[in-house]
Enzyme design. Structure first.
Site, PDB file in Angstrom:
ATOM      1  N   LYS A   1     -10.183  12.820   8.021  1.00  0.00           N
ATOM      2  CA  LYS A   1      -9.654  12.463   9.339  1.00  0.00           C
ATOM      3  C   LYS A   1      -9.698  13.677  10.267  1.00  0.00           C
ATOM      4  O   LYS A   1      -9.634  14.822   9.800  1.00  0.00           O
ATOM      5  CB  LYS A   1      -8.183  12.009   9.200  1.00  0.00           C
TER       6      LYS A   1
ATOM      7  N   ARG B   1      -7.650  -0.472   1.245  1.00  0.00           N
ATOM      8  CA  ARG B   1      -8.182  -1.749   0.756  1.00  0.00           C
ATOM      9  C   ARG B   1      -8.688  -1.619  -0.675  1.00  0.00           C
ATOM     10  O   ARG B   1      -8.701  -2.596  -1.419  1.00  0.00           O
ATOM     11  CB  ARG B   1      -9.262  -2.255   1.728  1.00  0.00           C
TER      12      ARG B   1
ATOM     13  N   GLU C   1      -9.486   3.564   2.361  1.00  0.00           N
ATOM     14  CA  GLU C   1      -9.058   3.663   0.949  1.00  0.00           C
ATOM     15  C   GLU C   1      -7.976   2.653   0.591  1.00  0.00           C
ATOM     16  O   GLU C   1      -7.860   2.242  -0.561  1.00  0.00           O
ATOM     17  CB  GLU C   1      -8.547   5.085   0.659  1.00  0.00           C
TER      18      GLU C   1
ATOM     19  N   ASP D   1      -2.691  10.162   3.324  1.00  0.00           N
ATOM     20  CA  ASP D   1      -4.063   9.731   3.573  1.00  0.00           C
ATOM     21  C   ASP D   1      -4.750  10.771   4.449  1.00  0.00           C
ATOM     22  O   ASP D   1      -4.639  10.747   5.670  1.00  0.00           O
ATOM     23  CB  ASP D   1      -4.065   8.356   4.265  1.00  0.00           C
TER      24      ASP D   1
ATOM     25  N   ASP E   1     -12.146   6.903   3.992  1.00  0.00           N
ATOM     26  CA  ASP E   1     -10.892   6.733   4.738  1.00  0.00           C
ATOM     27  C   ASP E   1     -10.455   5.253   4.746  1.00  0.00           C
ATOM     28  O   ASP E   1      -9.331   4.946   5.116  1.00  0.00           O
ATOM     29  CB  ASP E   1     -11.076   7.251   6.170  1.00  0.00           C
TER      30      ASP E   1
ATOM     31  N   LYS F   1       0.864  -1.185   0.000  1.00  0.00           N
ATOM     32  CA  LYS F   1       0.000   0.000   0.000  1.00  0.00           C
ATOM     33  C   LYS F   1       0.900   1.235   0.000  1.00  0.00           C
ATOM     34  O   LYS F   1       1.696   1.416   0.925  1.00  0.00           O
ATOM     35  CB  LYS F   1      -0.914  -0.003   1.235  1.00  0.00           C
TER      36      LYS F   1
ATOM     37  N   ASP G   1       1.566   6.372   5.427  1.00  0.00           N
ATOM     38  CA  ASP G   1       0.635   5.406   4.848  1.00  0.00           C
ATOM     39  C   ASP G   1       1.183   4.748   3.575  1.00  0.00           C
ATOM     40  O   ASP G   1       0.552   3.885   2.986  1.00  0.00           O
ATOM     41  CB  ASP G   1      -0.707   6.112   4.578  1.00  0.00           C
TER      42      ASP G   1
HETATM   43  N1  BES Z   1      -4.141   4.540   6.878  1.00  0.00           N
HETATM   44  C1  BES Z   1      -5.228   4.278   7.732  1.00  0.00           C
HETATM   45  C2  BES Z   1      -4.895   3.284   8.842  1.00  0.00           C
HETATM   46  C3  BES Z   1      -3.936   3.771   9.892  1.00  0.00           C
HETATM   47  C4  BES Z   1      -4.399   4.418  11.017  1.00  0.00           C
HETATM   48  C5  BES Z   1      -2.589   3.528   9.753  1.00  0.00           C
HETATM   49  C6  BES Z   1      -3.489   4.843  11.971  1.00  0.00           C
HETATM   50  C7  BES Z   1      -1.707   3.943  10.722  1.00  0.00           C
HETATM   51  C8  BES Z   1      -2.156   4.607  11.821  1.00  0.00           C
HETATM   52  C9  BES Z   1      -6.395   3.699   6.944  1.00  0.00           C
HETATM   53  O1  BES Z   1      -6.503   4.104   5.634  1.00  0.00           O
HETATM   54  C10 BES Z   1      -7.628   4.122   7.649  1.00  0.00           C
HETATM   55  O2  BES Z   1      -7.867   5.286   7.742  1.00  0.00           O
HETATM   56  N2  BES Z   1      -8.388   3.157   8.139  1.00  0.00           N
HETATM   57  C11 BES Z   1      -9.583   3.419   8.858  1.00  0.00           C
HETATM   58  C12 BES Z   1     -10.592   2.386   8.471  1.00  0.00           C
HETATM   59  C13 BES Z   1     -11.992   2.711   8.928  1.00  0.00           C
HETATM   60  C14 BES Z   1     -12.531   3.908   8.208  1.00  0.00           C
HETATM   61  C15 BES Z   1     -12.848   1.503   8.662  1.00  0.00           C
HETATM   62  C16 BES Z   1      -9.263   3.348  10.344  1.00  0.00           C
HETATM   63  O3  BES Z   1      -8.451   2.522  10.754  1.00  0.00           O
HETATM   64  O4  BES Z   1      -9.833   4.132  11.108  1.00  0.00           O
HETATM   65 ZN    ZN Z   2      -4.692   4.708   4.710  1.00  0.00          ZN
HETATM   66 ZN    ZN Z   3      -7.590   5.952   5.428  1.00  0.00          ZN
END
Ligand code: BES
Ligand code: ZN
Ligand code: ZN
Length: 477
Positions: free
Chosen positions: A248, A322, A320, A241, A318, A236, A259
């Protein structure tokens, strides 16, 4: 820092200072025990005592183990980097700990200073290891050679991850990959927006659509003659992000330059593999994308058609990573018939909730394969934890509108439901050959721990090289 190995007694090597490790049982019989005692040295883990008059630095070890040696050497190096000594010498500990000591020096001594107007310079140039026996000297040389390559690849990944989102965009990531391909004799293919459109990679394109920095798909390939196995790595590479329209919170957005760590990791891994000249064909695919907001941004409520034809209901922009991985996994499986496919992604905050901030989540259908990874991680000094699938969790990403939803209907088990989402994009014949690594917690740190200083950690590199070296050995038997 240079690391040199000498087949000579330690006393015959000329250096500014000598490094010694002692356990609590050993230090009391140390020739300088009275001095050490005056300094309140107790031989405890990572405790340091610098005896300048004796040109000696002593470091404590709770017990003899690779992890202890790695941390101890990290403390030693950090101390020495703050002195004016230019070279230090030490005896190689037992063979099984040698690689850990080198890692402590190279990884523990890493500092990212590209954005400092006055970077700190250090005097320390060289480490001399003494090994006074003909027996196994070549073996030690090969451990040194291997460990240097793996440690430098880890630091290469850290350097990439630490770049700001302004400096490291999908385009610059692609340029970095091209430069790596040049120096390491790799094949490199870059797909721009037009090519991504021709490949029907609509999920990846949707994520990148609102950014002024258009997405790139990077494909690096290392192709030795008569490879024993073919491995596909997918990373990824979200160069930033912001969360997209499901923006966020201000405090959660900070650090989201990291990210891209999965993409950087697969670039570092293929770098090391080519330098080690393994007999394994390796393909590294990176989905380099920036997730931003704008009038043309993709939206919660959109339905995307992924490369493999599956439809995805977007309920949160968010989630994204996946979406990008769905398409890159599809592309990678179409292009390369691999024996294994591994993906690396800072995919979910939930992984950190499940395993804490230092541990990579390991997910997949093949229990034996997962076990082999947990073992490789442990041997390499990385932390990994198994996050098990079950059929009930799979139901949480069902969509009433499309084939699958990009978020779970329940707030728990988010790391696993994210992996189960990816499972929709793994071909039937690859299900048992796939592992997903969630490196959200392990890829980046804002406080030093183990061999890691502030910033990218290079998570995934050491354990993958450990796993691949084992695979190569098995192939040789
Ligand atoms: N890049 C983030 C995950 C992340 C969070 C990595 C904190 C490192 C530190 C990912 O894209 C994300 O935002 N995931 C969301 C998913 C949710 C919306 C289902 C998350 O983990 O809150
Ligand atoms: Zn992300
Ligand atoms: Zn995200």
């Amino acid at each position: 820092m240079n690391v040199e190995l000498y087949n000579q007694p330690l006393s015959s090597i000329i250096a500014d200072i000598t490094i010694e490790f002692v356990t609590p049982q050993q230090w009391e019989t140390h020739p300088h025990a009275p001095l050490l005692s005056m300094a309140k040295f107790e031989g405890k883990s990572e405790q340091i005592c610098l005896l300048h008059e004796h040109k000696l630095i002593v470091c404590g070890l709770d017990n003899e183990s690779s992890d202890e040696y790695r941390s101890a050497m990290t403390s030693v190096i950090k101390t020495l980097l703050d002195t004016n000594y230019t070279c230090a010498k030490l005896c190689i500990p037992k063979e099984i700990y040698f690689h850990a000591v080198i890692e402590g020096a190279l990884l523990g001594g890493y500092k990212f200073q590209e954005y400092k107007s006055k970077p700190k310079t250090s005097s320390l140039q060289t480490l001399f290891f003494a090994y006074n026996s003909q027996y196994d000297f070549e073996h030690f040389q090969s451990i040194l050679h291997q460990t240097l390559i793996v440690s430098k690849a880890t630091n290469f990944v850290r350097d990439l991850v630490n770049q700001t989102p302004y400096d490291m965009t999908p385009q610059t990531m692609a340029i970095t990959a091209e430069a790596l391909a040049q120096t390491n004799n790799l094949e490199c293919t870059i797909l721009d927006v037009n090519s991504l459109e021709s490949e029907n990679m609509n999920a990846m394109l949707a994520v990148g659509r609102a950014s002024v920095n258009p997405p790139r798909l990077i494909h690096l390939a290392y192709k030795p003659n008569n490879p024993k196995k073919v491995i596909t790595l997918v990373g990824k590479g979200l160069t930033y992000d912001s969360g997209g329209l499901s923006l966020k919170a201000a405090t959660s957005m900070v650090t989201m330059k990291m990210d891209k760590a999965g993409g950087c990791a697969v670039m570092g891994i293929i770098k090391a593999i080519s330098e080690l000249s393994l007999d394994i064909e390796v393909h590294a695919f990176v989905g380099a994308v920036e997730n931003m907001i704008g009038g043309n941004a993709y939206k919660p409520d959109d339905v995307l058609v992924a490369k493999n034809g599956k439809t995805i209901e977007v309920r949160n922009t968010d989630a994204e990573g996946r979406l990008v991985l769905a398409d890159v996994l599809g592309y990678a499986q179409e292009k390369v018939k691999a024996d294994y496919i591994f993906d690396y992604a800072t995919l979910t905050g939930a992984c950190m909730v499940a395993l804490g901030p230092y541990t990579t989540g390991v997910m997949g259908h093949n229990e034996e394969l997962k076990r082999s990874w947990l073992q490789a991680a442990e041997a390499s000094g990385e932390y990994c934890g198994n996050l098990p699938f079950n059929p009930h969790l799979k139901k949480l990403i069902k969509s009433d509108l499309a084939d699958v939803c990009n978020v779970s209907s329940k707030p728990y088990g988010g790391a696993i439901t994210a992996a189960l989402f990816l499972d929709n994009f793994i071909d039937e014949d690859m299900k048992q050959k796939w592992i997903h690594f969630d490196i959200a917690g392990s890829a980046y740190t804002e406080s030093a721990w183990d061999v890691h200083t502030y910033g990218g950690t290079g998570a995934g590199v050491r354990m993958t090289l450990e796993w691949l070296l084992k695979l190569q050995q098995q192939g040789n038997n």
